[in-house]
Design a protein around this motif. Structure first.
Motif, mmCIF file in Angstrom:
data_model
loop_
_atom_site.group_PDB
_atom_site.id
_atom_site.type_symbol
_atom_site.label_atom_id
_atom_site.label_comp_id
_atom_site.label_asym_id
_atom_site.label_seq_id
_atom_site.Cartn_x
_atom_site.Cartn_y
_atom_site.Cartn_z
ATOM 1 N N GLY A 154 13.599 -3.496 -12.789
ATOM 2 C CA GLY A 154 13.155 -2.675 -11.644
ATOM 3 C C GLY A 154 12.665 -1.514 -12.076
ATOM 4 O O GLY A 154 12.887 -0.686 -11.267
ATOM 5 N N GLU A 155 12.000 -1.473 -13.247
ATOM 6 C CA GLU A 155 11.286 -0.263 -13.443
ATOM 7 C C GLU A 155 10.270 -0.311 -14.235
ATOM 8 O O GLU A 155 9.843 -1.229 -14.953
ATOM 9 N N LYS A 156 9.373 0.726 -14.439
ATOM 10 C CA LYS A 156 8.273 0.744 -15.056
ATOM 11 C C LYS A 156 8.457 0.956 -16.683
ATOM 12 O O LYS A 156 9.408 1.661 -17.049
ATOM 13 N N LYS A 199 14.412 -5.451 -4.062
ATOM 14 C CA LYS A 199 14.186 -4.724 -4.562
ATOM 15 C C LYS A 199 12.717 -3.814 -4.040
ATOM 16 O O LYS A 199 11.916 -4.648 -3.576
ATOM 17 N N LYS A 200 12.693 -2.459 -4.197
ATOM 18 C CA LYS A 200 11.195 -1.843 -3.886
ATOM 19 C C LYS A 200 11.012 -1.006 -5.154
ATOM 20 O O LYS A 200 11.574 0.281 -5.240
ATOM 21 N N ILE A 201 10.174 -1.345 -6.063
ATOM 22 C CA ILE A 201 9.846 -0.713 -7.311
ATOM 23 C C ILE A 201 8.788 0.241 -7.126
ATOM 24 O O ILE A 201 7.570 -0.299 -7.056
ATOM 25 N N PRO A 202 8.744 1.346 -7.182
ATOM 26 C CA PRO A 202 7.924 2.443 -7.109
ATOM 27 C C PRO A 202 6.783 2.371 -8.489
ATOM 28 O O PRO A 202 7.431 2.405 -9.585
ATOM 29 N N VAL A 203 5.810 2.008 -8.058
ATOM 30 C CA VAL A 203 4.493 1.747 -9.296
ATOM 31 C C VAL A 203 3.432 2.669 -9.137
ATOM 32 O O VAL A 203 3.110 3.339 -10.303
ATOM 33 N N ARG A 248 -7.387 5.562 -13.034
ATOM 34 C CA ARG A 248 -7.567 4.957 -14.316
ATOM 35 C C ARG A 248 -6.417 4.297 -14.963
ATOM 36 O O ARG A 248 -6.401 4.266 -16.503
ATOM 37 N N LYS A 249 -5.391 4.112 -14.348
ATOM 38 C CA LYS A 249 -4.139 3.568 -14.917
ATOM 39 C C LYS A 249 -3.662 2.177 -15.104
ATOM 40 O O LYS A 249 -4.250 1.520 -14.256
ATOM 41 N N LEU A 250 -3.000 1.805 -15.928
ATOM 42 C CA LEU A 250 -2.412 0.312 -16.021
ATOM 43 C C LEU A 250 -0.925 0.610 -16.286
ATOM 44 O O LEU A 250 -0.372 1.151 -17.284
ATOM 45 N N HIS A 251 -0.096 -0.195 -15.438
ATOM 46 C CA HIS A 251 1.513 0.029 -15.759
ATOM 47 C C HIS A 251 2.088 -1.503 -16.014
ATOM 48 O O HIS A 251 1.414 -2.428 -15.323
ATOM 49 N N ALA A 252 2.871 -1.362 -16.603
ATOM 50 C CA ALA A 252 3.802 -2.631 -16.951
ATOM 51 C C ALA A 252 5.151 -2.206 -16.378
ATOM 52 O O ALA A 252 5.814 -1.236 -16.616
ATOM 53 N N THR A 255 0.852 -1.244 0.064
ATOM 54 C CA THR A 255 -0.021 -0.087 0.099
ATOM 55 C C THR A 255 0.947 1.271 -0.185
ATOM 56 O O THR A 255 0.375 2.360 -0.206
ATOM 57 N N ASN A 256 2.225 1.127 0.112
ATOM 58 C CA ASN A 256 3.012 2.090 -0.167
ATOM 59 C C ASN A 256 3.167 2.615 -1.554
ATOM 60 O O ASN A 256 4.165 3.491 -2.071
ATOM 61 N N GLY A 257 2.704 1.831 -2.518
ATOM 62 C CA GLY A 257 2.839 2.186 -3.687
ATOM 63 C C GLY A 257 4.121 1.327 -4.536
ATOM 64 O O GLY A 257 4.148 1.268 -5.877
ATOM 65 N N ALA A 258 4.854 0.607 -3.604
ATOM 66 C CA ALA A 258 6.019 -0.230 -4.235
ATOM 67 C C ALA A 258 5.805 -1.686 -4.433
ATOM 68 O O ALA A 258 4.992 -2.324 -3.872
ATOM 69 N N LEU A 259 6.284 -2.234 -5.521
ATOM 70 C CA LEU A 259 6.319 -3.675 -5.792
ATOM 71 C C LEU A 259 7.616 -4.200 -5.108
ATOM 72 O O LEU A 259 8.541 -3.782 -5.535
ATOM 73 N N HIS A 260 7.459 -5.072 -3.936
ATOM 74 C CA HIS A 260 8.552 -5.679 -3.289
ATOM 75 C C HIS A 260 9.119 -6.916 -3.941
ATOM 76 O O HIS A 260 8.306 -7.870 -4.093
ATOM 77 N N VAL A 261 10.153 -7.006 -4.199
ATOM 78 C CA VAL A 261 10.774 -8.006 -5.099
ATOM 79 C C VAL A 261 11.610 -8.816 -3.655
ATOM 80 O O VAL A 261 12.630 -8.182 -3.280
ATOM 81 N N ILE A 262 11.237 -10.021 -3.416
ATOM 82 C CA ILE A 262 11.700 -10.628 -2.299
ATOM 83 C C ILE A 262 12.129 -12.237 -2.543
ATOM 84 O O ILE A 262 11.812 -12.760 -3.543
#
Length: 399
Positions: free
Chosen positions: A377-379, A331-335, A367-371, A315-322
């Motif tokens: 480690g980036e959008k 990694k913590k990737i801001p998304v 209304r967004k979608l991200h890849a 919920t902090n907006g990051a994708l955590h890679v564990i």
């Protein structure tokens, strides 16, 4: 790690309470919701889409190009609907209030194949088979997803549970079928059937059984309110939670790792618990490791990377890679922007869908979608959609 992972999309999927029809909630919590009766009207004839994604919105489905993320077509479908990969490179299973329907996402149209029944629930892909569990009837349907390409309902295995309940089933490579045990009021464990649907094993030491995942070596686990029940090589093992109540109701597995990723909740009285710890279940040792991410997440936040990485959208907006072996957050990737899980499980929230080396993340508030490129480690791509979306899924690539 072994990089020959075959992607599996598991979801803990379930349905809701319609205005006049009850559908079972899945994912993180058991609950209910409303939705009108679904009547599909396929979009206009379109050019086939390669590696499509599908997202639900209020009133229908968007079929999206897998590379550009642009909307290829819109399929009208009222009500609250859920999505799962069908197991091949063309189809997606859509759960409506009347049952499971098969969407040819590549051609942006329903096929006419249906598995009717109240409260369609979990959809599981494993060992080349897709398994549907209909909660309202207790019926299990198993089929080869390649057979969907003919446009006709595949011939396949069926099994009916002793009593209807919010359950799940999975067929192993040797033909054994694991299916949950329970009633509408209480779920207790799983049974194992041979190829002829004859019961050969059972274990009822899994209170509140919910969800499943498969790990390296075909170790299959179901979640319990006190840990996880593991079935491997014909034997059951219980991975005990460190707390008296330690609910692991949603899991994600990878063929590249013996460790499963799960959620972890400790408050049985909470209206909605927003945990910050995730569980890593070692199916070889039967041990559970808890990792505190310092951020909460939802039942739509869990995924696995191409090399078995554990992925959690916080919920902090990051994708955590564990790293699943050590529990280290690599990694913590801001998304997306910071968000909070809504009380109603049906309400939109950022959702994670992983396919190959790409993590797709919706951001309904914008209304967004991200890849996201998991390894870099980036959008890599972001689009704005016509309407806010809810569920997100897609076809299986490399099938």
């Amino acid at each position: 790690m072994d990089k020959s992972i075959r992607n599996r999309a598991l979801s803990g999927t379930a349905l809701a309470l319609a205005a006049s029809v009850v559908l079972t909630a899945c994912g993180g919590e058991d609950g209910s919701s409303s939705g009108a009766k679904a009547e599909a009207a396929p979009g206009s004839k379109s050019v086939p889409v390669k590696d499509p994604l599908v997202a639900t919105f209020d009133g229908g489905l968007y079929v999206l190009d897998g590379a550009s993320l642009k909307v290829a077509d819109t399929v009208e479908l009222p009500g609250f609907n859920r999505l799962n990969p069908a197991g091949d490179d063309s189809h997606v299973i859509v759960s409506t209030d009347a049952g499971f329907r098969v969407l040819n996402a590549a051609e942006q149209a329903f096929t006419g194949i249906e598995y009717k029944g109240a409260k369609p629930g979990h959809v599981v892909q494993h060992a080349g088979k897709t398994v549907l569990f209909t909660d309202g009837t207790g019926e299990v349907d198993v089929f080869d997803p390649d057979a969907l390409k003919g446009g006709k309902k595949p011939q396949g295995r069926t099994y009916t549970s002793a009593e209807p309940h919010h359950g799940v089933a999975i067929e192993l490579s040797n033909g054994e079928l694991l299916s949950t045990l329970g009633t509408e009021e209480k779920r207790t464990g799983v049974l194992v059937l041979d190829k002829d649907n004859k019961e050969i094993k059972r274990n009822e030491q899994c209170p509140g059984v919910h969800g499943e995942a498969a790990a390296e070596g075909e170790a299959v686990a179901v979640g319990c309110e006190d840990g996880v029940l593991i079935y491997k090589s014909g034997k059951f093992t219980k991975a005990e939670a460190p707390d008296d109540y330690g609910r692991i109701g949603n899991q994600r597995g990878s063929d590249a790792s013996p460790v499963l990723l799960g959620d972890y909740k400790t408050d049985p009285e909470a209206e909605l618990e927003r945990p910050t710890r995730i569980s890593l279940i070692d199916t070889e040792s039967g041990k559970i490791r808890l990792v505190d991410l310092d951020t909460s997440y939802s039942f739509r936040s869990l995924g696995r990377g191409p090399d078995g990485e554990a992925l959690v959208l916080g919920t902090n907006g990051a994708l955590h890679v564990i790293d699943p072996e050590s529990g280290k957050v690599e990694k913590k990737i801001p998304v997306v922007d910071e968000w909070q899980e809504p009380l109603d499980w049906q309400q939109p929230r950022p959702t994670l869908f992983v396919r190959d080396h790409t993590a797709y993340v919706s951001e309904p508030g914008k209304r967004k979608l991200h890849a996201v490129d998991i390894e870099a480690g980036e959008k890599i791509t972001s689009v704005t959609l016509p309407k806010s979306t809810n569920e997100l899924s897609g076809v299986v690539t490399g099938h």
